[in-house]
Design a protein around this motif. Structure first.
Motif, PDB file in Angstrom:
ATOM      1  N   ASP A 155      31.767   5.263  33.356  1.00  0.00           N
ATOM      2  CA  ASP A 155      33.144   4.774  33.434  1.00  0.00           C
ATOM      3  C   ASP A 155      33.125   3.311  33.024  1.00  0.00           C
ATOM      4  O   ASP A 155      32.070   2.658  33.058  1.00  0.00           O
ATOM      5  N   HIS A 156      34.264   2.785  32.616  1.00  0.00           N
ATOM      6  CA  HIS A 156      34.347   1.365  32.283  1.00  0.00           C
ATOM      7  C   HIS A 156      35.734   0.844  32.595  1.00  0.00           C
ATOM      8  O   HIS A 156      36.711   1.594  32.631  1.00  0.00           O
ATOM      9  N   GLY A 157      35.802  -0.439  32.875  1.00  0.00           N
ATOM     10  CA  GLY A 157      37.050  -1.094  33.226  1.00  0.00           C
ATOM     11  C   GLY A 157      36.778  -2.345  34.038  1.00  0.00           C
ATOM     12  O   GLY A 157      35.669  -2.870  34.055  1.00  0.00           O
ATOM     13  N   LYS A 158      37.786  -2.819  34.733  1.00  0.00           N
ATOM     14  CA  LYS A 158      37.676  -4.025  35.557  1.00  0.00           C
ATOM     15  C   LYS A 158      37.450  -3.624  37.006  1.00  0.00           C
ATOM     16  O   LYS A 158      38.216  -2.825  37.553  1.00  0.00           O
ATOM     17  N   HIS A 204      29.138  -4.138  27.781  1.00  0.00           N
ATOM     18  CA  HIS A 204      28.803  -4.806  29.047  1.00  0.00           C
ATOM     19  C   HIS A 204      28.570  -3.702  30.065  1.00  0.00           C
ATOM     20  O   HIS A 204      29.495  -2.975  30.404  1.00  0.00           O
ATOM     21  N   CYS A 261      31.158  -0.084  25.545  1.00  0.00           N
ATOM     22  CA  CYS A 261      31.855  -1.180  26.213  1.00  0.00           C
ATOM     23  C   CYS A 261      31.214  -2.553  26.019  1.00  0.00           C
ATOM     24  O   CYS A 261      31.856  -3.565  26.311  1.00  0.00           O
ATOM     25  N   ASP A 310      31.949 -11.414  34.790  1.00  0.00           N
ATOM     26  CA  ASP A 310      32.914 -10.712  35.642  1.00  0.00           C
ATOM     27  C   ASP A 310      34.063 -10.096  34.848  1.00  0.00           C
ATOM     28  O   ASP A 310      35.105  -9.769  35.389  1.00  0.00           O
ATOM     29  N   ASP A 311      33.852  -9.887  33.546  1.00  0.00           N
ATOM     30  CA  ASP A 311      34.866  -9.221  32.739  1.00  0.00           C
ATOM     31  C   ASP A 311      34.719  -7.698  32.891  1.00  0.00           C
ATOM     32  O   ASP A 311      33.931  -7.214  33.690  1.00  0.00           O
ATOM     33  N   ASP A 312      35.487  -6.954  32.134  1.00  0.00           N
ATOM     34  CA  ASP A 312      35.382  -5.493  32.173  1.00  0.00           C
ATOM     35  C   ASP A 312      33.936  -5.081  31.918  1.00  0.00           C
ATOM     36  O   ASP A 312      33.229  -5.718  31.138  1.00  0.00           O
ATOM     37  N   TYR A 313      33.504  -4.020  32.577  1.00  0.00           N
ATOM     38  CA  TYR A 313      32.145  -3.539  32.405  1.00  0.00           C
ATOM     39  C   TYR A 313      32.113  -2.025  32.506  1.00  0.00           C
ATOM     40  O   TYR A 313      33.018  -1.388  33.019  1.00  0.00           O
ATOM     41  N   ILE A 321      35.450  -1.587  38.608  1.00  0.00           N
ATOM     42  CA  ILE A 321      35.523  -0.135  38.774  1.00  0.00           C
ATOM     43  C   ILE A 321      34.548   0.421  39.797  1.00  0.00           C
ATOM     44  O   ILE A 321      34.686   1.557  40.223  1.00  0.00           O
TER      45      ILE A 321
END
Length: 163
Positions: free
Chosen positions: A70-73, A122, A120, A90-93, A75
């Motif tokens: 999964d990826h996002g902020k 990251h 992604c 600390d950005d989306d990962y 998460i």
């Protein structure tokens, strides 16, 4: 090799791969990570499939690996608190969990983790302190060990990695 979303019809093969992974872990000094709790349970893998977060790795049309991605902020709630270190960014990962191979093809773990990173740019992942195989793979793939996190499934700490 090819990565695709898992489907409900893949579940029996996926659970077979997880059983083989638990046997491998036990033989290689990592009895506590998945073996003690028979992890992961089928209901969780089913939920991952329904949510579109479960993937399979195929080789010659046969499933040889499985993982959650999964990826996002923010998460992964267990990654909110990290001890003895800090996350790099600390950005989306993206996050990879429950990665396993049937052992029939070399390089499945690296292929899956590299695929997730390409999605992604990251990635965060964690593993049990007894899982030397995964720790070595993550080091080989350029991940940095950032600290220790804790999961809900058991009381053992996990080494947290990021790339």
């Amino acid at each position: 090799m090819n990565i695709r979303h898992a489907t409900a019809s893949d579940l029996p093969r996926m659970m077979e791969i997880y059983a083989r992974a638990r046997e491998f872990m036990a033989r290689n000094g990592n009895e506590r990570q998945w073996c003690a709790t028979n992890w992961p349970p089928a209901w969780l893998v089913e939920r991952d499939i329904e949510n579109g977060q479960s993937y399979v790795c195929e080789h010659d049309g046969r499933i040889v690996g499985v993982f959650f991605f999964d990826h996002g902020k923010a998460i992964e709630p267990t990654y909110d608190a990290i001890e003895n270190g800090a996350w790099i960014g600390d950005d989306d990962y993206g996050v990879v969990h429950r990665i396993a191979s049937d052992g029939s093809v070399r390089g499945v773990g690296a292929f899956c983790i590299n695929w997730a990173f390409e999605q992604c740019g990251h990635l965060r992942i964690d593993t049990h302190p007894d899982n030397a195989v995964m720790q070595n793979l993550l080091a080989k793939l350029g991940f940095t060990r950032c600290g220790i996190i804790h999961v809900q499934e058991d009381d053992d700490p996990r080494f947290a990695y990021e790339k």
